[in-house]
Design an enzyme around this catalytic site. Structure first.
Site, PDB file in Angstrom:
ATOM      1  N   GLU A 278       0.827  -1.208   0.000  1.00 36.60           N
ATOM      2  CA  GLU A 278       0.000   0.000   0.000  1.00 36.60           C
ATOM      3  C   GLU A 278       0.867   1.266   0.000  1.00 36.60           C
ATOM      4  O   GLU A 278       0.469   2.301  -0.522  1.00 36.60           O
ATOM      5  CB  GLU A 278      -0.896  -0.025   1.252  1.00 36.60           C
ATOM      6  CG  GLU A 278      -2.274   0.555   1.027  1.00 36.60           C
ATOM      7  CD  GLU A 278      -3.230   0.225   2.157  1.00 36.60           C
ATOM      8  OE1 GLU A 278      -3.912  -0.814   2.062  1.00 36.60           O
ATOM      9  OE2 GLU A 278      -3.295   0.985   3.130  1.00 36.60           O
ATOM     10  N   HIS A 307       7.336 -27.190  -0.418  1.00 40.38           N
ATOM     11  CA  HIS A 307       6.679 -28.237  -1.195  1.00 40.38           C
ATOM     12  C   HIS A 307       5.540 -27.674  -2.023  1.00 40.38           C
ATOM     13  O   HIS A 307       4.603 -28.376  -2.383  1.00 40.38           O
ATOM     14  CB  HIS A 307       6.190 -29.341  -0.252  1.00 40.38           C
ATOM     15  CG  HIS A 307       7.313 -29.919   0.549  1.00 40.38           C
ATOM     16  ND1 HIS A 307       8.036 -31.013   0.130  1.00 40.38           N
ATOM     17  CD2 HIS A 307       7.889 -29.496   1.701  1.00 40.38           C
ATOM     18  CE1 HIS A 307       8.988 -31.264   1.016  1.00 40.38           C
ATOM     19  NE2 HIS A 307       8.926 -30.356   1.976  1.00 40.38           N
ATOM     20  N   LYS A 421     -13.150   2.309  -1.539  1.00 40.57           N
ATOM     21  CA  LYS A 421     -14.068   2.657  -0.443  1.00 40.57           C
ATOM     22  C   LYS A 421     -15.236   3.476  -0.993  1.00 40.57           C
ATOM     23  O   LYS A 421     -16.403   3.240  -0.648  1.00 40.57           O
ATOM     24  CB  LYS A 421     -13.343   3.480   0.638  1.00 40.57           C
ATOM     25  CG  LYS A 421     -12.424   2.685   1.546  1.00 40.57           C
ATOM     26  CD  LYS A 421     -11.890   3.560   2.690  1.00 40.57           C
ATOM     27  CE  LYS A 421     -10.966   2.788   3.626  1.00 40.57           C
ATOM     28  NZ  LYS A 421     -10.465   3.565   4.767  1.00 40.57           N
TER      29      LYS A 421
HETATM   30  O1  PA5 Z   1      -3.047   2.050   5.929  1.00 37.91           O
HETATM   31  C1  PA5 Z   1      -4.155   2.528   5.797  1.00 37.91           C
HETATM   32  O2  PA5 Z   1      -4.371   3.721   5.941  1.00 37.91           O
HETATM   33  C2  PA5 Z   1      -5.355   1.638   5.470  1.00 37.91           C
HETATM   34  O3  PA5 Z   1      -5.000   0.332   5.225  1.00 37.91           O
HETATM   35  C3  PA5 Z   1      -6.340   1.661   6.642  1.00 37.91           C
HETATM   36  O4  PA5 Z   1      -5.696   1.171   7.791  1.00 37.91           O
HETATM   37  C4  PA5 Z   1      -7.587   0.838   6.338  1.00 37.91           C
HETATM   38  O5  PA5 Z   1      -8.162   1.230   5.127  1.00 37.91           O
HETATM   39  C5  PA5 Z   1      -8.615   1.013   7.466  1.00 37.91           C
HETATM   40  O6  PA5 Z   1      -8.922   2.364   7.636  1.00 37.91           O
HETATM   41  P1  PA5 Z   1      -9.596   2.895   8.945  1.00 37.91           P
HETATM   42  O7  PA5 Z   1      -8.670   2.679  10.100  1.00 37.91           O
HETATM   43  O8  PA5 Z   1      -9.834   4.347   8.687  1.00 37.91           O
HETATM   44  O9  PA5 Z   1     -10.872   2.138   9.129  1.00 37.91           O
END
Ligand code: PA5
Length: 449
Positions: A278, A307, A421
């Protein structure tokens, strides 16, 4: 101290095709520049995770100390950065430490998975921890609404003590819920992004609840931060690993395989997967040019995946860099009995420990990969404990930001996740998303035609 064994990421007699140490030195100026940008970001209070080792954790330890002793289970409702760190720490330590309390992490909206968790817990003894920085994520909100409703119905008099919320200090819908209902709350700091937040209340509350020494986690993180302040890149594990991965990306090694030789560390590889994917997977660079960069993180488990995957790893395309996680001393071990001393097929195993076999197989895989020209590193945990996990987390967070700087992208945003989202909100009928709903309708019509 974690040992970062990087020999096989660099050119050496067994791996003549790997990146030469001289090339690392050639990148000195770019590394210096990346370092200065990190220093500037820290001054601008953008990289809050660096300062987490100094935070005051008494509000967490007090909360756990004062908690009704009836609670022996916590269910975290969260996703991505609000879940994976909690899972990784718990999986790493639950058997090493024989943790006294249990943790479940509900990080999907799969109804069967929720059913499964509810079937395993005793509701009377369970506290729910809703974690979401934004306070809006559909998956977490759905879980919150189901479970808050469940406890309100079953425990109308004391449901408030059965749910806590971890979210932004001021913003978001859940802050209103907290003040209306009077739930206990914790904070996701503004200057720490979701996937960098495991050492905030996000990961520390559940860890302290289950019985971990969260002070030791932070001490480990502090110690690694100090190592990663080294000017000499060869003494700085995060910068060196970040630079080498960056250089391998440039050579077309677009996959980074993390392969723990320990079931306990498997979920840590999952935490890494999110952090690396990410943070670095980006369409645009800082100047807005389309660059389409990133390195696909893959997790594998030793020996199980020897394996399954290792055939591909040793003989498939030259598109991968490997990181093993090894453990020197396991909390539990077994001696293999010499059950068939006169049978050469198995007698070599008799009297040896399972951990010996596991570590021998890791080394054997390292040798096989090296022989076939595949760059690989090993991160050796002397033992699995809070201190070394804290070190690991800090190393990878710094490494990720450093690699992002070298790639000239923003490692802290996630526009691709936000797009998903928004589409979900539109599909599920949330107000304010009419334009997106119309686009989706068009898309579906085209797809059908
Ligand atoms: O790293 C990030 O920002 C995302 O992976 C969030 O952690 C994830 O989308 C969850 O978001 P939130 O904590 O706002 O629910």
């Amino acid at each position: 101290m974690l040992r970062f064994e990087y020999h096989n990421l660099l050119h050496n007699p067994s791996l003549p095709t790997a990146i030469p140490a001289a090339k690392v030195k050639d990148w000195h100026l770019a590394c210096q520049q990346a370092h200065e940008e990190i220093v500037a970001d820290r001054k601008a209070d953008i990289l809050g995770f660096y300062s987490l080792p100094e935070q005051d954790i008494s509000h967490i330890t007090d909360f756990v100390a004062r908690l009704d002793p009836i609670f022996d289970t916590m269910v975290v409702l969260g996703i991505g950065g609000s879940a994976l760190g909690n899972k990784a720490l718990y999986s790493a330590l639950r058997t090493e430490r024989e943790l006294p309390r249990k943790l479940f992490v509900y990080d999907n909206v799969d109804p069967v998975y929720l059913h499964e968790i509810l079937a395993q817990i005793d509701l009377d003894r369970t506290i729910f921890n809703v974690i979401t920085k934004s306070g809006t994520t559909a998956e977490t909100m759905a879980g919150y609404m189901i479970l808050a409703d469940l406890i309100k119905t079953k425990y109308p008099r004391d449901y408030k003590k059965r749910l806590i919320i971890t979210t932004d200090r001021e913003k978001g819908f859940l802050r209103q819920v907290i003040s209306q209902e009077g739930y206990t709350s914790f904070v996701v700091p503004d200057n720490v992004g979701g996937r960098f937040s495991v050492l905030t209340d996000v990961g520390l509350v559940s860890s302290a609840f289950t019985g971990m020494d969260i002070g030791a986690l932070l001490r480990g993180a502090a110690s690694m931060r100090e190592r990663c302040g080294e000017q000499d890149i060869f003494a700085n594990p995060a910068y060196l690993n970040g630079l080498l991965h960056f250089l391998y990306i440039r050579e077309g090694r677009n996959i980074s395989v993390m392969m723990p030789y320990s079931n306990s560390l498997y979920d840590l590889a999952d935490w890494y997967r999110q952090l690396w994917a990410e943070s670095l997977g980006k369409r645009h660079d800082l100047k807005g040019r389309e660059v389409l960069v990133g390195q696909t993180p893959v997790k594998a488990l030793g020996t199980t995946d020897q394996h399954s995957q290792v055939q591909l790893y040793t003989e498939g395309p030259h598109d991968k860099v490997f990181t093993f996680l090894s453990v020197e001393s396991f909390a539990h071990d077994f001696v293999i009995p010499d059950l068939h001393p006169d049978r050469q097929e198995v007698s070599y195993l008799g009297g040896r420990k399972l951990s010996e076999l596991l570590n021998a197989e890791r080394l054997a895989t390292e040798i096989a990969l090296t022989k076939s020209g595949r760059p690989n590193a090993n991160i050796a945990f002397p033992v699995i404990d809070e201190f070394h996990l804290g070190e690991f987390i800090m190393m990878y967070e710094i490494q990720t930001v450093f690699a992002g700087k070298l790639l000239h992208i923003n490692p802290l945003d996630q526009p691709g996740v936000e797009a998903g989202k928004i589409a979900t909100y539109a599909l599920m009928g949330k107000a304010g998303f009419d334009k997106e709903r119309a686009e989706i309708r068009q898309y579906l019509e085209k797809k059908r035609s």
